[in-house]
Design a protein around this motif. Structure first.
Motif, PDB file in Angstrom:
ATOM      1  N   LEU A  23       0.659  39.064  52.540  1.00 32.89           N
ATOM      2  CA  LEU A  23       1.088  40.231  52.375  1.00 32.89           C
ATOM      3  C   LEU A  23       1.986  40.112  51.159  1.00 32.89           C
ATOM      4  O   LEU A  23       2.183  40.851  50.227  1.00 32.89           O
ATOM      5  CB  LEU A  23       2.342  40.469  53.390  1.00 32.89           C
ATOM      6  CG  LEU A  23       3.077  42.027  53.224  1.00 32.89           C
ATOM      7  CD1 LEU A  23       2.339  43.048  53.041  1.00 32.89           C
ATOM      8  CD2 LEU A  23       4.020  41.950  54.493  1.00 32.89           C
ATOM      9  N   GLN A  24       2.646  38.949  50.565  1.00 32.77           N
ATOM     10  CA  GLN A  24       3.599  38.577  49.641  1.00 32.77           C
ATOM     11  C   GLN A  24       2.490  38.536  48.274  1.00 32.77           C
ATOM     12  O   GLN A  24       2.894  39.399  47.401  1.00 32.77           O
ATOM     13  CB  GLN A  24       4.388  37.460  49.672  1.00 32.77           C
ATOM     14  CG  GLN A  24       5.400  37.057  48.522  1.00 32.77           C
ATOM     15  CD  GLN A  24       6.230  38.313  48.321  1.00 32.77           C
ATOM     16  OE1 GLN A  24       6.728  38.639  49.417  1.00 32.77           O
ATOM     17  NE2 GLN A  24       7.018  38.420  47.009  1.00 32.77           N
ATOM     18  N   SER A  26      -0.113  40.322  48.021  1.00 33.36           N
ATOM     19  CA  SER A  26      -0.722  41.500  47.797  1.00 33.36           C
ATOM     20  C   SER A  26       0.197  42.499  47.055  1.00 33.36           C
ATOM     21  O   SER A  26      -0.074  43.164  46.027  1.00 33.36           O
ATOM     22  CB  SER A  26      -1.080  42.284  49.104  1.00 33.36           C
ATOM     23  OG  SER A  26      -2.262  41.831  49.765  1.00 33.36           O
ATOM     24  N   ARG A  27       1.711  42.028  47.418  1.00 27.20           N
ATOM     25  CA  ARG A  27       2.583  42.715  46.760  1.00 27.20           C
ATOM     26  C   ARG A  27       2.722  42.488  45.193  1.00 27.20           C
ATOM     27  O   ARG A  27       2.810  43.279  44.195  1.00 27.20           O
ATOM     28  CB  ARG A  27       4.168  42.554  47.111  1.00 27.20           C
ATOM     29  CG  ARG A  27       4.471  43.117  48.659  1.00 27.20           C
ATOM     30  CD  ARG A  27       5.415  42.730  49.317  1.00 27.20           C
ATOM     31  NE  ARG A  27       5.758  43.424  50.480  1.00 27.20           N
ATOM     32  CZ  ARG A  27       6.628  42.794  51.674  1.00 27.20           C
ATOM     33  NH1 ARG A  27       7.060  41.718  51.377  1.00 27.20           N
ATOM     34  NH2 ARG A  27       6.742  43.324  52.669  1.00 27.20           N
ATOM     35  N   ALA A  30      -0.089  44.086  42.996  1.00 30.20           N
ATOM     36  CA  ALA A  30       0.253  45.653  42.828  1.00 30.20           C
ATOM     37  C   ALA A  30       1.365  45.916  41.847  1.00 30.20           C
ATOM     38  O   ALA A  30       1.203  47.092  41.482  1.00 30.20           O
ATOM     39  CB  ALA A  30       0.471  46.314  44.172  1.00 30.20           C
ATOM     40  N   ARG A  31       1.861  44.858  41.236  1.00 32.15           N
ATOM     41  CA  ARG A  31       3.146  45.349  40.451  1.00 32.15           C
ATOM     42  C   ARG A  31       2.354  45.466  39.003  1.00 32.15           C
ATOM     43  O   ARG A  31       1.261  44.917  38.564  1.00 32.15           O
ATOM     44  CB  ARG A  31       3.988  44.119  40.295  1.00 32.15           C
ATOM     45  CG  ARG A  31       4.675  43.734  41.679  1.00 32.15           C
ATOM     46  CD  ARG A  31       5.855  42.683  41.260  1.00 32.15           C
ATOM     47  NE  ARG A  31       6.625  42.167  42.283  1.00 32.15           N
ATOM     48  CZ  ARG A  31       6.573  40.795  42.866  1.00 32.15           C
ATOM     49  NH1 ARG A  31       5.880  40.006  42.258  1.00 32.15           N
ATOM     50  NH2 ARG A  31       7.400  40.707  43.732  1.00 32.15           N
ATOM     51  N   ASP A 147       6.109  33.825  45.281  1.00 33.91           N
ATOM     52  CA  ASP A 147       4.868  34.493  44.730  1.00 33.91           C
ATOM     53  C   ASP A 147       3.835  33.516  44.212  1.00 33.91           C
ATOM     54  O   ASP A 147       2.507  33.550  44.428  1.00 33.91           O
ATOM     55  CB  ASP A 147       5.272  35.476  43.659  1.00 33.91           C
ATOM     56  CG  ASP A 147       5.944  36.558  43.774  1.00 33.91           C
ATOM     57  OD1 ASP A 147       6.003  37.030  45.188  1.00 33.91           O
ATOM     58  OD2 ASP A 147       6.128  37.391  43.076  1.00 33.91           O
ATOM     59  N   TYR A 317       8.616  39.907  36.053  1.00 36.96           N
ATOM     60  CA  TYR A 317       9.291  40.016  37.365  1.00 36.96           C
ATOM     61  C   TYR A 317      10.529  39.774  37.730  1.00 36.96           C
ATOM     62  O   TYR A 317      10.990  40.236  38.813  1.00 36.96           O
ATOM     63  CB  TYR A 317       8.048  40.210  38.395  1.00 36.96           C
ATOM     64  CG  TYR A 317       6.802  40.596  37.971  1.00 36.96           C
ATOM     65  CD1 TYR A 317       6.391  41.766  37.730  1.00 36.96           C
ATOM     66  CD2 TYR A 317       5.758  39.690  38.345  1.00 36.96           C
ATOM     67  CE1 TYR A 317       5.135  42.174  37.219  1.00 36.96           C
ATOM     68  CE2 TYR A 317       4.434  39.961  37.654  1.00 36.96           C
ATOM     69  CZ  TYR A 317       4.088  41.371  37.572  1.00 36.96           C
ATOM     70  OH  TYR A 317       2.764  41.500  36.957  1.00 36.96           O
TER      71      TYR A 317
END
Length: 526
Positions: A23-24, A26-27, A30-31, A147, A317
Protein backbone atom coordinates in the motif's frame (compact mmCIF):
# COMPACT_ATOMS: atom_id res chain seq x y z
CA UNK A 1 13.27 -8.89 22.98
CA UNK A 2 15.30 -12.07 23.59
CA UNK A 3 16.91 -13.57 20.51
CA UNK A 4 14.80 -16.76 20.49
CA UNK A 5 11.53 -14.82 20.86
CA UNK A 6 12.63 -12.35 18.19
CA UNK A 7 13.39 -15.13 15.74
CA UNK A 8 10.03 -16.77 16.48
CA UNK A 9 8.21 -13.51 15.78
CA UNK A 10 9.72 -12.92 12.33
CA UNK A 11 7.43 -15.31 10.36
CA UNK A 12 4.30 -13.69 11.85
CA UNK A 13 5.42 -10.10 11.34
CA UNK A 14 6.70 -10.63 7.80
CA UNK A 15 3.33 -10.96 5.98
CA UNK A 16 1.85 -8.04 7.90
CA UNK A 17 4.76 -5.77 6.99
CA UNK A 18 4.72 -6.87 3.35
CA UNK A 19 1.01 -6.16 3.09
CA UNK A 20 1.47 -2.65 4.47
CA UNK A 21 4.46 -2.03 2.25
CA UNK A 22 2.46 -2.74 -0.93
CA UNK A 23 0.00 0.00 0.00
CA UNK A 24 2.80 2.41 0.89
CA UNK A 25 4.68 1.71 -2.36
CA UNK A 26 1.50 2.39 -4.34
CA UNK A 27 1.16 5.76 -2.61
CA UNK A 28 4.78 6.55 -3.47
CA UNK A 29 4.23 5.70 -7.14
CA UNK A 30 1.11 7.88 -7.31
CA UNK A 31 2.81 11.08 -6.17
CA UNK A 32 3.30 13.87 -8.70
CA UNK A 33 6.79 15.36 -8.15
CA UNK A 34 5.94 18.82 -9.50
CA UNK A 35 2.72 19.11 -7.50
CA UNK A 36 4.52 17.92 -4.39
CA UNK A 37 7.24 20.53 -4.83
CA UNK A 38 4.67 23.31 -5.13
CA UNK A 39 2.86 22.05 -2.06
CA UNK A 40 6.08 21.80 -0.03
CA UNK A 41 7.20 25.26 -1.12
CA UNK A 42 3.92 26.79 0.05
CA UNK A 43 4.01 24.87 3.32
CA UNK A 44 7.61 25.92 4.01
CA UNK A 45 6.74 29.59 3.44
CA UNK A 46 3.73 29.35 5.77
CA UNK A 47 5.80 27.76 8.53
CA UNK A 48 8.80 29.99 7.92
CA UNK A 49 6.64 33.13 8.17
CA UNK A 50 6.59 32.61 11.97
CA UNK A 51 10.36 33.04 12.27
CA UNK A 52 12.89 35.84 12.32
CA UNK A 53 14.15 34.77 8.89
CA UNK A 54 10.63 34.75 7.48
CA UNK A 55 9.94 38.21 8.88
CA UNK A 56 13.17 39.50 7.36
CA UNK A 57 12.16 38.28 3.88
CA UNK A 58 8.39 38.76 3.86
CA UNK A 59 7.35 35.10 3.84
CA UNK A 60 3.82 35.89 5.04
CA UNK A 61 3.19 37.86 1.86
CA UNK A 62 4.89 35.28 -0.37
CA UNK A 63 2.80 32.46 1.09
CA UNK A 64 -0.39 34.09 -0.24
CA UNK A 65 0.83 34.23 -3.84
CA UNK A 66 0.50 31.59 -6.62
CA UNK A 67 3.54 29.36 -6.94
CA UNK A 68 5.15 30.94 -10.03
CA UNK A 69 4.86 34.47 -8.66
CA UNK A 70 5.92 33.47 -5.13
CA UNK A 71 8.94 31.58 -6.46
CA UNK A 72 10.15 34.50 -8.61
CA UNK A 73 9.94 36.85 -5.63
CA UNK A 74 11.57 34.27 -3.34
CA UNK A 75 14.53 34.03 -5.73
CA UNK A 76 14.80 37.81 -5.87
CA UNK A 77 14.60 38.34 -2.10
CA UNK A 78 16.56 35.40 -0.64
CA UNK A 79 20.22 34.97 -1.57
CA UNK A 80 21.84 31.54 -1.86
CA UNK A 81 23.66 30.87 1.42
CA UNK A 82 26.37 28.55 2.69
CA UNK A 83 26.58 27.19 6.21
CA UNK A 84 29.00 29.95 7.17
CA UNK A 85 26.50 32.54 5.94
CA UNK A 86 23.74 31.06 8.08
CA UNK A 87 26.02 30.90 11.12
CA UNK A 88 27.09 34.51 10.73
CA UNK A 89 23.62 35.90 10.04
CA UNK A 90 21.36 33.74 12.22
CA UNK A 91 22.69 30.68 14.04
CA UNK A 92 25.35 32.58 15.99
CA UNK A 93 22.56 34.54 17.71
CA UNK A 94 21.61 31.38 19.60
CA UNK A 95 25.19 30.31 20.40
CA UNK A 96 26.99 30.88 23.69
CA UNK A 97 30.43 29.77 24.81
CA UNK A 98 30.65 28.96 28.52
CA UNK A 99 32.71 26.97 30.98
CA UNK A 100 31.03 23.76 29.83
CA UNK A 101 31.53 24.54 26.15
CA UNK A 102 29.11 25.58 23.42
CA UNK A 103 25.38 25.95 23.97
CA UNK A 104 23.11 26.40 20.97
CA UNK A 105 19.47 27.42 21.17
CA UNK A 106 17.78 28.16 17.84
CA UNK A 107 14.23 29.11 18.67
CA UNK A 108 12.07 30.79 16.03
CA UNK A 109 15.15 32.04 14.19
CA UNK A 110 14.92 30.18 10.88
CA UNK A 111 12.31 27.52 11.80
CA UNK A 112 9.36 27.79 14.21
CA UNK A 113 9.90 26.43 17.71
CA UNK A 114 13.13 25.13 19.17
CA UNK A 115 15.48 22.97 17.12
CA UNK A 116 15.92 19.81 19.28
CA UNK A 117 18.78 18.17 17.37
CA UNK A 118 21.88 19.20 15.46
CA UNK A 119 23.75 16.87 13.12
CA UNK A 120 27.36 17.54 13.96
CA UNK A 121 29.68 17.28 10.99
CA UNK A 122 33.34 18.14 11.08
CA UNK A 123 34.66 19.67 7.89
CA UNK A 124 37.91 18.55 6.37
CA UNK A 125 39.63 21.84 6.98
CA UNK A 126 37.03 23.76 9.00
CA UNK A 127 35.50 23.67 12.48
CA UNK A 128 32.47 21.51 13.24
CA UNK A 129 29.18 22.37 11.61
CA UNK A 130 25.92 22.08 13.53
CA UNK A 131 23.19 21.33 10.97
CA UNK A 132 19.69 21.91 12.40
CA UNK A 133 17.53 18.77 12.47
CA UNK A 134 13.93 19.55 13.37
CA UNK A 135 11.16 17.17 14.41
CA UNK A 136 9.58 17.75 11.01
CA UNK A 137 12.82 16.68 9.31
CA UNK A 138 12.96 13.62 11.54
CA UNK A 139 9.45 12.67 10.42
CA UNK A 140 10.33 13.30 6.77
CA UNK A 141 13.39 11.03 7.00
CA UNK A 142 11.28 8.28 8.56
CA UNK A 143 8.83 8.53 5.67
CA UNK A 144 11.72 8.31 3.18
CA UNK A 145 13.01 5.15 4.88
CA UNK A 146 9.51 3.68 4.84
CA UNK A 147 9.08 4.44 1.15
CA UNK A 148 12.49 2.98 0.24
CA UNK A 149 11.74 -0.23 2.15
CA UNK A 150 8.19 -0.49 0.77
CA UNK A 151 9.35 -0.08 -2.82
CA UNK A 152 11.99 -2.75 -2.27
CA UNK A 153 9.46 -5.23 -0.85
CA UNK A 154 6.96 -4.53 -3.63
CA UNK A 155 9.63 -5.22 -6.24
CA UNK A 156 10.91 -8.30 -4.46
CA UNK A 157 7.90 -10.28 -3.28
CA UNK A 158 10.06 -13.21 -2.16
CA UNK A 159 12.16 -11.00 0.11
CA UNK A 160 12.96 -12.32 3.56
CA UNK A 161 14.29 -8.98 4.76
CA UNK A 162 11.80 -8.76 7.61
CA UNK A 163 12.44 -12.31 8.66
CA UNK A 164 15.72 -10.96 9.96
CA UNK A 165 17.63 -7.80 10.76
CA UNK A 166 19.39 -4.94 9.02
CA UNK A 167 22.90 -4.11 10.19
CA UNK A 168 23.70 -0.39 10.31
CA UNK A 169 27.33 0.66 9.99
CA UNK A 170 26.66 3.92 11.81
CA UNK A 171 29.18 6.43 13.09
CA UNK A 172 29.66 7.46 16.69
CA UNK A 173 26.54 7.00 18.83
CA UNK A 174 27.63 9.63 21.34
CA UNK A 175 25.27 12.60 21.70
CA UNK A 176 26.34 15.89 23.25
CA UNK A 177 24.08 18.25 25.18
CA UNK A 178 24.01 21.76 23.74
CA UNK A 179 21.43 23.04 26.20
CA UNK A 180 18.15 21.96 27.84
CA UNK A 181 16.41 19.62 25.42
CA UNK A 182 19.02 20.14 22.70
CA UNK A 183 21.38 17.38 21.52
CA UNK A 184 24.04 17.11 18.82
CA UNK A 185 25.90 14.23 17.23
CA UNK A 186 26.24 12.08 14.14
CA UNK A 187 22.98 11.94 12.16
CA UNK A 188 22.94 8.16 12.29
CA UNK A 189 23.29 8.32 16.08
CA UNK A 190 20.28 10.63 16.36
CA UNK A 191 18.07 8.59 14.04
CA UNK A 192 19.02 5.26 15.62
CA UNK A 193 18.73 6.51 19.21
CA UNK A 194 15.27 7.93 18.63
CA UNK A 195 13.90 5.35 16.20
CA UNK A 196 10.46 3.87 16.90
CA UNK A 197 10.84 1.06 19.42
CA UNK A 198 8.83 -1.34 17.26
CA UNK A 199 11.82 -1.38 14.87
CA UNK A 200 14.16 -2.78 17.54
CA UNK A 201 13.72 -6.44 16.50
CA UNK A 202 14.84 -5.54 12.98
CA UNK A 203 17.94 -3.46 13.76
CA UNK A 204 21.53 -4.49 14.56
CA UNK A 205 23.89 -4.04 16.33
CA UNK A 206 22.84 -3.44 19.92
CA UNK A 207 23.64 -0.12 21.61
CA UNK A 208 26.70 -1.50 23.40
CA UNK A 209 28.32 -2.64 20.16
CA UNK A 210 27.30 0.53 18.33
CA UNK A 211 29.10 2.63 20.96
CA UNK A 212 32.48 0.88 20.52
CA UNK A 213 35.49 2.66 18.96
CA UNK A 214 35.54 2.14 15.22
CA UNK A 215 38.20 -0.59 15.00
CA UNK A 216 36.58 -2.60 17.79
CA UNK A 217 33.14 -2.05 16.28
CA UNK A 218 34.29 -3.33 12.88
CA UNK A 219 35.61 -6.50 14.50
CA UNK A 220 32.43 -6.98 16.52
CA UNK A 221 30.22 -6.45 13.45
CA UNK A 222 32.20 -9.02 11.45
CA UNK A 223 31.79 -11.59 14.22
CA UNK A 224 28.10 -10.73 14.51
CA UNK A 225 27.59 -11.34 10.78
CA UNK A 226 29.19 -14.78 11.09
CA UNK A 227 27.23 -15.64 14.22
CA UNK A 228 23.74 -14.37 13.38
CA UNK A 229 22.15 -15.95 10.27
CA UNK A 230 19.16 -13.62 10.62
CA UNK A 231 21.05 -10.55 9.40
CA UNK A 232 19.61 -10.00 5.95
CA UNK A 233 20.97 -6.59 5.04
CA UNK A 234 23.83 -4.13 5.56
CA UNK A 235 23.62 -0.35 5.33
CA UNK A 236 26.67 1.90 5.13
CA UNK A 237 29.31 3.66 3.05
CA UNK A 238 30.87 1.45 0.30
CA UNK A 239 34.51 1.44 1.52
CA UNK A 240 33.50 0.54 5.08
CA UNK A 241 31.15 -2.21 3.89
CA UNK A 242 34.04 -3.68 1.91
CA UNK A 243 36.31 -3.57 4.96
CA UNK A 244 33.64 -5.36 6.97
CA UNK A 245 33.15 -8.07 4.37
CA UNK A 246 36.91 -8.56 3.99
CA UNK A 247 37.16 -9.09 7.75
CA UNK A 248 34.28 -11.58 7.58
CA UNK A 249 36.24 -13.49 4.93
CA UNK A 250 39.40 -13.46 7.08
CA UNK A 251 37.60 -14.72 10.19
CA UNK A 252 35.53 -17.29 8.34
CA UNK A 253 38.30 -18.46 6.01
CA UNK A 254 35.94 -18.35 3.05
CA UNK A 255 34.20 -15.91 0.74
CA UNK A 256 31.35 -13.70 2.05
CA UNK A 257 29.19 -15.26 -0.65
CA UNK A 258 29.44 -18.62 1.10
CA UNK A 259 29.69 -17.36 4.67
CA UNK A 260 26.65 -15.08 4.42
CA UNK A 261 24.08 -17.05 2.38
CA UNK A 262 21.18 -15.07 3.88
CA UNK A 263 22.58 -11.64 3.03
CA UNK A 264 19.92 -10.23 0.74
CA UNK A 265 20.43 -6.48 0.55
CA UNK A 266 23.21 -3.88 0.66
CA UNK A 267 22.07 -0.25 1.04
CA UNK A 268 24.86 2.18 0.25
CA UNK A 269 25.35 5.91 -0.13
CA UNK A 270 27.60 8.82 0.70
CA UNK A 271 30.11 8.23 -2.08
CA UNK A 272 30.14 6.82 -5.59
CA UNK A 273 30.09 3.04 -5.99
CA UNK A 274 32.18 3.18 -9.19
CA UNK A 275 35.65 2.85 -7.62
CA UNK A 276 34.48 -0.12 -5.52
CA UNK A 277 32.38 -2.06 -8.05
CA UNK A 278 35.10 -4.59 -8.90
CA UNK A 279 35.78 -5.43 -5.27
CA UNK A 280 32.11 -6.13 -4.61
CA UNK A 281 31.93 -8.36 -7.69
CA UNK A 282 34.98 -10.29 -6.45
CA UNK A 283 33.41 -10.72 -3.00
CA UNK A 284 30.20 -12.06 -4.59
CA UNK A 285 31.25 -13.61 -7.93
CA UNK A 286 28.16 -15.81 -8.42
CA UNK A 287 25.38 -14.85 -6.00
CA UNK A 288 25.42 -11.15 -5.22
CA UNK A 289 22.95 -9.49 -2.86
CA UNK A 290 20.67 -6.75 -4.12
CA UNK A 291 22.22 -3.27 -4.05
CA UNK A 292 20.25 -0.08 -3.45
CA UNK A 293 21.84 3.36 -3.63
CA UNK A 294 20.55 6.38 -1.76
CA UNK A 295 21.51 10.02 -1.34
CA UNK A 296 21.00 11.08 2.28
CA UNK A 297 22.66 13.96 4.11
CA UNK A 298 22.49 15.79 7.41
CA UNK A 299 20.51 18.52 5.65
CA UNK A 300 17.96 16.47 3.70
CA UNK A 301 17.02 13.13 2.19
CA UNK A 302 17.32 13.57 -1.56
CA UNK A 303 16.92 10.31 -3.43
CA UNK A 304 16.98 6.54 -3.53
CA UNK A 305 17.00 3.66 -5.98
CA UNK A 306 13.78 1.71 -6.44
CA UNK A 307 14.46 -2.03 -6.59
CA UNK A 308 14.74 -3.17 -10.20
CA UNK A 309 15.58 0.28 -11.56
CA UNK A 310 19.02 1.19 -12.89
CA UNK A 311 19.56 4.48 -11.02
CA UNK A 312 18.39 6.58 -8.11
CA UNK A 313 15.28 8.71 -8.40
CA UNK A 314 15.10 12.18 -6.99
CA UNK A 315 12.51 12.02 -4.19
CA UNK A 316 11.11 15.56 -3.80
CA UNK A 317 8.55 14.53 -1.19
CA UNK A 318 10.26 14.85 2.17
CA UNK A 319 10.05 18.41 3.46
CA UNK A 320 12.56 19.91 1.00
CA UNK A 321 12.12 22.35 -1.89
CA UNK A 322 14.78 21.78 -4.54
CA UNK A 323 16.47 24.27 -6.82
CA UNK A 324 19.12 23.41 -9.37
CA UNK A 325 22.07 25.62 -10.25
CA UNK A 326 23.95 24.71 -13.46
CA UNK A 327 27.54 23.85 -12.53
CA UNK A 328 28.85 26.34 -15.07
CA UNK A 329 27.43 29.00 -12.72
CA UNK A 330 29.88 27.96 -9.98
CA UNK A 331 33.17 29.80 -9.54
CA UNK A 332 36.61 28.18 -9.38
CA UNK A 333 36.10 27.25 -5.70
CA UNK A 334 32.70 25.68 -6.27
CA UNK A 335 30.67 28.63 -4.96
CA UNK A 336 27.60 30.00 -6.74
CA UNK A 337 28.35 33.06 -8.85
CA UNK A 338 26.28 36.15 -7.96
CA UNK A 339 24.68 36.12 -11.40
CA UNK A 340 23.98 32.36 -11.35
CA UNK A 341 20.41 31.36 -12.23
CA UNK A 342 18.63 28.47 -10.49
CA UNK A 343 15.66 26.55 -11.86
CA UNK A 344 12.97 24.63 -9.96
CA UNK A 345 12.33 20.97 -10.66
CA UNK A 346 10.11 21.69 -13.66
CA UNK A 347 13.02 23.50 -15.36
CA UNK A 348 15.70 20.79 -15.23
CA UNK A 349 17.39 19.44 -18.37
CA UNK A 350 18.56 15.81 -18.59
CA UNK A 351 22.29 15.52 -19.19
CA UNK A 352 23.14 18.79 -17.46
CA UNK A 353 25.07 18.81 -14.18
CA UNK A 354 23.54 20.81 -11.35
CA UNK A 355 24.55 21.96 -7.89
CA UNK A 356 21.74 21.38 -5.39
CA UNK A 357 20.18 24.33 -3.56
CA UNK A 358 17.80 23.35 -0.75
CA UNK A 359 15.09 24.98 1.33
CA UNK A 360 14.19 22.63 4.17
CA UNK A 361 11.81 21.96 7.04
CA UNK A 362 14.72 22.47 9.44
CA UNK A 363 15.16 26.15 8.60
CA UNK A 364 17.72 26.18 5.80
CA UNK A 365 16.67 28.54 3.02
CA UNK A 366 18.30 28.41 -0.44
CA UNK A 367 21.11 26.44 1.15
CA UNK A 368 24.11 25.52 -0.98
CA UNK A 369 24.75 21.98 0.24
CA UNK A 370 27.76 21.28 -1.98
CA UNK A 371 26.48 18.16 -3.80
CA UNK A 372 25.96 17.83 -7.54
CA UNK A 373 23.78 15.55 -9.64
CA UNK A 374 23.00 14.94 -13.30
CA UNK A 375 19.52 13.91 -14.41
CA UNK A 376 19.39 11.18 -17.01
CA UNK A 377 15.60 11.20 -17.42
CA UNK A 378 12.67 13.41 -16.48
CA UNK A 379 10.13 10.68 -15.88
CA UNK A 380 10.99 8.95 -13.65
CA UNK A 381 13.45 11.52 -12.26
CA UNK A 382 16.49 9.29 -12.68
CA UNK A 383 19.79 10.90 -11.73
CA UNK A 384 23.37 10.09 -10.93
CA UNK A 385 25.32 11.58 -8.04
CA UNK A 386 28.28 13.42 -9.57
CA UNK A 387 30.10 14.27 -6.35
CA UNK A 388 30.81 17.45 -4.52
CA UNK A 389 30.78 20.74 -6.36
CA UNK A 390 34.45 21.22 -5.66
CA UNK A 391 36.70 20.78 -8.68
CA UNK A 392 40.29 19.97 -9.42
CA UNK A 393 40.66 23.49 -10.78
CA UNK A 394 43.85 25.03 -9.43
CA UNK A 395 45.15 25.17 -12.99
CA UNK A 396 41.71 26.07 -14.48
CA UNK A 397 41.12 22.50 -15.68
CA UNK A 398 37.72 22.08 -13.94
CA UNK A 399 38.03 18.29 -13.43
CA UNK A 400 35.00 16.94 -11.55
CA UNK A 401 34.79 14.34 -8.81
CA UNK A 402 32.84 12.07 -11.14
CA UNK A 403 35.64 12.18 -13.72
CA UNK A 404 38.22 11.41 -11.04
CA UNK A 405 36.20 8.45 -9.74
CA UNK A 406 35.69 7.11 -13.25
CA UNK A 407 39.48 7.27 -13.79
CA UNK A 408 40.05 5.19 -10.65
CA UNK A 409 37.28 2.77 -11.66
CA UNK A 410 39.18 2.19 -14.92
CA UNK A 411 42.37 1.52 -12.93
CA UNK A 412 40.53 -1.08 -10.90
CA UNK A 413 39.71 -2.98 -14.06
CA UNK A 414 43.42 -3.59 -14.70
CA UNK A 415 44.87 -6.96 -13.62
CA UNK A 416 46.68 -6.69 -10.29
CA UNK A 417 45.26 -3.28 -9.36
CA UNK A 418 42.88 -2.88 -6.44
CA UNK A 419 42.58 0.73 -5.31
CA UNK A 420 40.72 0.75 -2.00
CA UNK A 421 40.83 4.49 -1.30
CA UNK A 422 42.47 7.53 -2.85
CA UNK A 423 42.86 11.29 -2.90
CA UNK A 424 44.01 13.68 -5.59
CA UNK A 425 44.98 17.33 -5.31
CA UNK A 426 47.17 19.97 -6.91
CA UNK A 427 50.92 20.30 -6.57
CA UNK A 428 51.49 23.96 -7.30
CA UNK A 429 55.19 24.28 -8.14
CA UNK A 430 55.39 21.44 -10.71
CA UNK A 431 51.86 22.25 -11.96
CA UNK A 432 50.52 18.74 -11.75
CA UNK A 433 48.07 16.51 -9.92
CA UNK A 434 49.29 14.40 -7.02
CA UNK A 435 47.39 11.14 -6.67
CA UNK A 436 47.72 9.10 -3.48
CA UNK A 437 46.38 5.59 -4.03
CA UNK A 438 45.78 3.13 -1.19
CA UNK A 439 46.09 -0.35 -2.65
CA UNK A 440 44.98 -3.55 -0.98
CA UNK A 441 48.41 -5.18 -1.15
CA UNK A 442 50.63 -2.14 -1.47
CA UNK A 443 50.60 -2.36 -5.24
CA UNK A 444 52.11 -4.61 -7.90
CA UNK A 445 51.96 -2.13 -10.79
CA UNK A 446 54.57 0.61 -11.15
CA UNK A 447 53.38 4.10 -10.10
CA UNK A 448 54.46 5.44 -13.49
CA UNK A 449 52.09 3.07 -15.27
CA UNK A 450 49.25 4.07 -12.95
CA UNK A 451 49.99 7.75 -13.61
CA UNK A 452 49.84 7.20 -17.38
CA UNK A 453 46.47 5.45 -17.10
CA UNK A 454 44.99 8.16 -14.87
CA UNK A 455 46.31 10.86 -17.19
CA UNK A 456 44.74 9.18 -20.21
CA UNK A 457 41.40 8.62 -18.44
CA UNK A 458 41.07 12.29 -17.46
CA UNK A 459 42.13 13.45 -20.94
CA UNK A 460 39.45 11.25 -22.52
CA UNK A 461 36.74 12.63 -20.24
CA UNK A 462 37.66 16.31 -19.89
CA UNK A 463 38.42 18.52 -22.89
CA UNK A 464 40.02 21.31 -20.82
CA UNK A 465 42.38 18.86 -19.15
CA UNK A 466 43.29 17.34 -22.51
CA UNK A 467 44.03 20.78 -23.99
CA UNK A 468 46.05 22.00 -20.99
CA UNK A 469 48.12 18.81 -20.98
CA UNK A 470 48.88 19.18 -24.70
CA UNK A 471 49.87 22.82 -24.13
CA UNK A 472 52.09 21.98 -21.14
CA UNK A 473 49.98 24.11 -18.78
CA UNK A 474 49.56 20.96 -16.67
CA UNK A 475 52.42 18.47 -16.44
CA UNK A 476 52.27 14.70 -16.06
CA UNK A 477 50.58 13.54 -12.83
CA UNK A 478 52.50 12.04 -9.95
CA UNK A 479 51.30 8.88 -8.19
CA UNK A 480 52.19 7.82 -4.66
CA UNK A 481 51.17 4.31 -3.64
CA UNK A 482 50.63 3.33 -0.03
CA UNK A 483 49.05 0.48 1.87
CA UNK A 484 45.38 0.51 2.66
CA UNK A 485 45.96 0.62 6.42
CA UNK A 486 48.11 3.76 6.07
CA UNK A 487 45.34 5.93 4.63
CA UNK A 488 42.98 4.91 7.44
CA UNK A 489 45.67 5.56 10.06
CA UNK A 490 46.23 9.01 8.55
CA UNK A 491 42.51 9.72 8.63
CA UNK A 492 42.33 8.74 12.30
CA UNK A 493 45.56 10.31 13.55
CA UNK A 494 45.69 13.48 11.43
CA UNK A 495 42.06 14.21 10.57
CA UNK A 496 40.56 12.64 13.69
CA UNK A 497 37.96 10.76 11.62
CA UNK A 498 37.47 7.09 10.95
CA UNK A 499 34.49 4.89 10.14
CA UNK A 500 30.75 5.33 10.18
CA UNK A 501 29.61 8.11 7.88
CA UNK A 502 33.03 9.78 7.61
CA UNK A 503 34.74 9.35 4.25
CA UNK A 504 38.15 9.91 2.71
CA UNK A 505 37.72 13.01 0.49
CA UNK A 506 38.54 11.98 -3.06
CA UNK A 507 39.23 15.57 -4.10
CA UNK A 508 41.47 17.64 -1.85
CA UNK A 509 39.18 20.52 -0.81
CA UNK A 510 42.03 22.87 0.13
CA UNK A 511 43.16 25.59 -2.27
CA UNK A 512 46.87 24.74 -2.32
CA UNK A 513 46.68 20.96 -1.94
CA UNK A 514 47.55 20.98 1.77
CA UNK A 515 45.49 17.89 2.57
CA UNK A 516 46.94 15.60 -0.10
CA UNK A 517 50.43 16.83 0.83
CA UNK A 518 49.67 15.95 4.46
CA UNK A 519 48.73 12.43 3.38
CA UNK A 520 51.87 12.16 1.24
CA UNK A 521 54.08 13.23 4.18
CA UNK A 522 52.35 10.76 6.47
CA UNK A 523 52.92 7.96 3.96
CA UNK A 524 56.59 8.88 3.59
CA UNK A 525 57.14 8.77 7.35
CA UNK A 526 55.30 5.47 7.88
Amino acid sequence: MKTSLRHAAYPFLDPLLKGGSLLQASRFAARDPLQEQRRIFSWLLERGARTRFGADYGFAELARLPFAQAYRRYQGKVAIRTYDDFWRDYFSRGAREGERGLTLNLENLTWPGRIPFFCETSGTTAPSKFIPFSREMFAANRLAALDLTSCYLKGNRKSRLFQGRLLYMAGSTELNELGPGVLSGDMSAITLRYRPRFLDPFIAPDETTAALPWEEKLEALARLLLKDPCIRGISGVPPWIILLLKRVAELGQDSPERLLPNLELVIHGGTSMKPYAREFSELFPERAPNFLELLPSSEAFMGFQVHGEPQMRLTPYYGVFFEFLPCEDLDERGRPRPDGSCVPLEGIEPGRRYALILSTCAGLWRYHIGDTIRFTERGPLFFEFTGRDKFLDRFEEKVTQGEVEEAVARLNRLPGVEVREFMVGPQIAPRRHLWVLALSDGGGVAPGVLAERLDLALAEQNADYRTFRSQGRITSPSVLVLKEDDIYRWSKEVRGKLGGQSKIPHLDPTLEGELVESLARFAASS
